[in-house]
Design a protein around this motif. Structure first.
Motif, mmCIF file in Angstrom:
data_model
loop_
_atom_site.group_PDB
_atom_site.id
_atom_site.type_symbol
_atom_site.label_atom_id
_atom_site.label_comp_id
_atom_site.label_asym_id
_atom_site.label_seq_id
_atom_site.Cartn_x
_atom_site.Cartn_y
_atom_site.Cartn_z
ATOM 1 N N MET A 276 0.806 -1.216 0.000
ATOM 2 C CA MET A 276 0.000 0.000 0.000
ATOM 3 C C MET A 276 0.844 1.272 0.000
ATOM 4 S SD MET A 276 -3.142 -0.930 -0.294
ATOM 5 C CE MET A 276 -2.443 -2.128 -1.428
ATOM 6 N N ASN A 277 2.144 1.131 0.161
ATOM 7 C CA ASN A 277 3.055 2.279 0.068
ATOM 8 C C ASN A 277 4.060 2.128 -1.067
ATOM 9 O OD1 ASN A 277 2.035 3.734 2.365
ATOM 10 N ND2 ASN A 277 2.966 2.155 3.641
ATOM 11 N N ASN A 278 4.006 0.998 -1.751
ATOM 12 C CA ASN A 278 4.907 0.753 -2.877
ATOM 13 C C ASN A 278 4.203 -0.187 -3.844
ATOM 14 O OD1 ASN A 278 6.918 0.181 -4.703
ATOM 15 N ND2 ASN A 278 8.284 -0.795 -3.247
ATOM 16 N N PRO A 279 3.614 0.360 -4.916
ATOM 17 C CA PRO A 279 2.833 -0.481 -5.830
ATOM 18 C C PRO A 279 3.678 -1.402 -6.704
ATOM 19 C CG PRO A 279 3.011 1.732 -6.706
ATOM 20 C CD PRO A 279 3.622 1.774 -5.329
ATOM 21 N N ALA A 298 7.233 -0.745 -17.729
ATOM 22 C CA ALA A 298 5.995 -0.923 -18.499
ATOM 23 C C ALA A 298 4.785 -0.423 -17.713
ATOM 24 C CB ALA A 298 5.816 -2.390 -18.867
ATOM 25 N N THR A 299 4.760 -0.691 -16.409
ATOM 26 C CA THR A 299 3.635 -0.263 -15.576
ATOM 27 C C THR A 299 3.585 1.257 -15.477
ATOM 28 O OG1 THR A 299 3.807 -2.313 -14.289
ATOM 29 C CG2 THR A 299 2.527 -0.524 -13.326
ATOM 30 N N ILE A 300 4.747 1.896 -15.311
ATOM 31 C CA ILE A 300 4.792 3.358 -15.250
ATOM 32 C C ILE A 300 4.329 3.964 -16.570
ATOM 33 C CG2 ILE A 300 6.347 5.344 -15.133
ATOM 34 C CD1 ILE A 300 7.991 3.775 -13.056
ATOM 35 N N ILE A 301 4.813 3.425 -17.680
ATOM 36 C CA ILE A 301 4.420 3.941 -18.996
ATOM 37 C C ILE A 301 2.915 3.775 -19.207
ATOM 38 C CG2 ILE A 301 4.646 3.562 -21.490
ATOM 39 C CD1 ILE A 301 7.617 2.843 -20.906
ATOM 40 N N ARG A 324 -4.457 -3.801 -7.061
ATOM 41 C CA ARG A 324 -4.072 -4.023 -8.420
ATOM 42 C C ARG A 324 -5.107 -3.473 -9.404
ATOM 43 N NH1 ARG A 324 0.738 -4.524 -7.457
ATOM 44 N NH2 ARG A 324 1.744 -6.501 -6.968
ATOM 45 N N TYR A 325 -5.639 -2.269 -9.084
ATOM 46 C CA TYR A 325 -6.455 -1.610 -10.101
ATOM 47 C C TYR A 325 -5.581 -1.369 -11.326
ATOM 48 C CZ TYR A 325 -9.435 1.765 -12.472
ATOM 49 O OH TYR A 325 -10.206 2.413 -13.411
ATOM 50 N N ILE A 326 -4.360 -0.908 -11.080
ATOM 51 C CA ILE A 326 -3.335 -0.908 -12.113
ATOM 52 C C ILE A 326 -2.531 -2.184 -11.905
ATOM 53 C CG2 ILE A 326 -1.343 0.279 -13.075
ATOM 54 C CD1 ILE A 326 -3.916 1.867 -13.375
ATOM 55 N N ASP A 327 -2.612 -3.092 -12.866
ATOM 56 C CA ASP A 327 -1.974 -4.393 -12.707
ATOM 57 C C ASP A 327 -0.508 -4.331 -13.134
ATOM 58 O OD1 ASP A 327 -1.758 -7.050 -12.069
ATOM 59 O OD2 ASP A 327 -3.394 -7.709 -13.376
ATOM 60 N N ILE A 328 0.201 -5.440 -12.970
ATOM 61 C CA ILE A 328 1.579 -5.551 -13.451
ATOM 62 C C ILE A 328 1.531 -5.570 -14.976
ATOM 63 C CG2 ILE A 328 3.696 -6.919 -13.423
ATOM 64 C CD1 ILE A 328 2.657 -8.209 -10.811
#
Length: 649
Positions: A276-279, A298-301, A324-328
């Motif tokens: 919860m402090n580091n996705p 890839a996740t940041i982009i 994981r709303y934003i997944d790997i």
């Protein structure tokens, strides 16, 4: 498109500034528009992180006397009240200005949110006012034409109406975004004024505004790049001269950094290993490990592309983009590749703009610069993304869209089509802003709405579960109460499936089961929380309570003395100072014929509360059953004197 060549190519209406509508009238109309968009938040309550900086902050709630503490501690310290916890986010946070404003408001109206909402509304209106004045000052410097005023107005209205701003304005805590942006815009405006007039007053206002912006939020630092860019683009200054003209802003910058370092030190906290402090963590063999470099990139982009999507089509919106709303993500995903291509294009437009000096190029450069600090590229921000992070960069988007509409619609299709299209966009944005504001009415409405959008976010699943559990506690209708609790458990179960180490979700799950009187599942949930963190005080206390209630239920309702003894003994071991547990063990011992044990437990209850008539009576009965008749009579008289009803033979 080159601003210097605009008048040669465009049949613009050439009028002097004096013959145009006054700038102040345009600006005040924009102020009213921006403020009215958020008027429906005035009756809202506190939401989300308001607890951290307002009503649960030990400094803010002291009012004016707490301001010193706000300036001498991490912004989160007043909430956590413990050293170390304030640095749960990497590097800590030093943003004392807006909490100081909240402290003054608390002094005036107490624990009441209306004033905070009113000030946010007015500040946002003023920000829109200043954005318009800034656009006019940049675009109309060489040639003040009605067409350029149209561009300035279009840019400002697009910025003012954009629904991504709701998180910053509708949430009182979001004032740090407003003040940072406002201070930065005012600073840029007066640096341009100082460049034009050489008036020291303008420079002083710029320096003070920049300092206030820094004290509000650290992303102000990006304007150290934005301001020289603006001088280069809109004042025909050389790059060297533009940089030199910005050097005075290093004074408030250095002062802020010294203040920040004196409070937070140079410890940036390292990389948190809590999801919860580091996705950018993933489970591997039951242990969280960092993403690979490729996965992280890839996740940041992907998230950067998500910002573009939301700027163009702001629906659906949510306050939560946690794992994981934003997944790997991986580079094999077309969305990552598309996002990368879009940002390469933006970079090309910004780079090419060093020659063309067009507003669209400046907008692209402004967007990329202000986005950088919240992109997870420069340093970790503790989450994947957030709509409030677009509060500053979205002005660059508005510049690009406003200028594109002028070039492709106004010039080719005419003024009526231009304003018709602009009106439709502003109307749609405004309707979305208005309806999205309503979701920010309360934590319950916010969490239970956004959980339907952020369906795989462990954090909002936990928040929705917590909100439902809290509301269910006060619900009188038993059927509704059960439905709410079962819904909460569903969300919480999904939260711990996504994040198995989510101790707080297990805690709330235990509470929900406890309210349902499902004691076995409650005990299991608290136990899971304690496995994750053996020092988790809330889970420890709650488990002792639920063990006690489970024991009481087993004995009184199920008549299962063995099970009752197991639960009560465990509860007593966890909290030997809980007198209700001690009393119940006394009763159980008496029923089982263990009269000496009953005497021991009831004696402890009496020692804790000698004036408890029933405790004296219970001890008297236990002593009598144990054969200590004199002592039994002594406590019987004490019980009688205290008003206890004597048992009937």
């Amino acid at each position: 498109m080159n601003l210097k060549k605009e008048s040669k190519r465009t049949p613009s209406i050439q009028k002097s500034a004096a013959s145009l509508l006054p700038i102040s009238l345009h600006a005040w109309l924009v102020f009213i528009f921006g403020a009215l968009l958020y008027a429906n938040t005035l009756s809202h309550g506190f939401t989300q992180d308001d607890a951290i900086v307002i009503y649960d902050n030990m400094y803010t709630t002291k009012g004016i006397s707490g301001i010193k503490g706000l300036f001498t501690k991490d912004t989160f310290y007043g909430f956590f009240k413990e050293e170390g916890k304030a640095k749960l986010v990497s590097g800590g946070r030093y943003r004392p200005f807006t909490p100081a404003m909240f402290a003054i408001e608390y002094q005036l109206v107490g624990n009441n949110p209306w004033l905070g909402h009113l000030i946010n509304i007015l500040l946002y209106g003023f920000l829109c006012f200043m954005v318009y004045k800034l656009m006019v000052l940049m675009l109309c410097y060489k040639e003040d034409t009605l067409n350029k005023r149209y561009i300035a107005l279009a840019i400002t209205l697009l910025y003012a109406a954009h629904p991504l701003h709701t998180e910053a304005v509708a949430n009182i805590k979001g004032r740090d975004e407003i003040m940072s942006m406002l201070g930065s815009v005012v600073s840029l405006y007066y640096i341009l004024k100082f460049t034009d007039t050489k008036q020291i007053k303008a420079l002083i206002i710029a320096l003070i505004s920049f300092f206030i912006a820094f004290l509000s939020k650290e992303n102000t630092i990006t304007f150290l790049a934005v301001i020289p860019l603006a001088l280069y683009y809109f004042r025909d200054k050389s790059i060297r001269h533009s940089i030199v003209s910005t050097l005075p802003l290093l004074i408030p910058t250095i002062v802020f950094l010294l203040m920040r370092t004196s409070v937070l030190g140079n410890d940036f906290g390292g990389t948190p290993m809590e999801l919860m402090n580091n996705p950018f963590l993933k489970l591997s063999n039951g242990v969280y490990v960092p993403f690979s470099a490729s996965e992280k990139a890839a996740t940041i982009i992907f998230t950067l592309g998500k910002y573009i999507q939301l700027l163009l089509f702001p629906h659906p919106l949510t306050h939560d983009y946690y794992p994981r709303y934003i997944d790997i993500m991986h580079f094999g995903d077309y969305r990552v590749v598309l996002s990368l291509l879009v940002y390469i294009l933006l970079g090309y437009i910004a780079f090419r703009g060093f020659k063309t000096k067009s507003i669209v190029a400046f907008g692209a450069a402004y967007y990329l610069v202000t986005l950088s600090i919240v992109s997870n590229i420069v340093f970790p921000i503790g989450t994947n993304m957030s709509e409030r992070f677009m509060f500053m960069p979205s002005l660059g988007f508005a510049m690009m869209v406003g200028w594109a509409m002028y070039e492709w619609v106004f010039k080719k299709l005419g003024k009526k089509v231009f304003f018709s299209l602009l009106g439709v966009i502003i109307l749609l944005f405004s309707l979305k802003t208005f309806t999205r504001n309503q979701v920010w009415e309360s934590d319950f409405k916010l969490f239970t709405t956004d959980v339907k959008t952020s369906t795989n976010s462990a954090k909002v699943l936990n928040a929705a579960g917590g909100a439902l559990t809290t509301k269910a506690f006060d619900e009188k209708d038993e059927a509704k109460k059960k439905n709410m609790l079962h819904e909460a458990i569903g969300y919480l179960t999904k939260a711990v499936k996504i994040h198995p180490g989510y101790k707080n979700a297990y805690l709330i799950m235990g509470n929900a089961y406890y309210y349902l009187k499902d004691y076995d599942h409650a005990i299991e949930a608290y136990g899971n929380a304690l496995k994750i963190d053996p020092d988790f005080k809330d889970a420890f206390v709650n488990q002792a309570i639920v063990l006690r209630e489970a024991g009481k239920y087993a004995g009184e309702t199920l008549n299962d003395l063995k099970k009752a003894e197991i639960y009560l003994t465990r509860s007593y071991q966890m909290n030997p100072n809980d007198m209700e547990t001690t009393r119940l063990l006394g009763v159980l011992s008496g029923i089982k014929g263990n009269h000496q044990d009953a005497v021991k437990y009831f004696s402890k209850v009496v020692e804790a509360d000698p004036k408890n008539a029933n405790a004296q009576l219970n001890l008297s009965i236990a002593l009598q059953n144990a054969g200590e008749l004199l002592k039994a009579e002594e406590h019987r008289k004490k019980a009688e004197a205290l008003g206890a009803e004597q048992p009937k033979n």
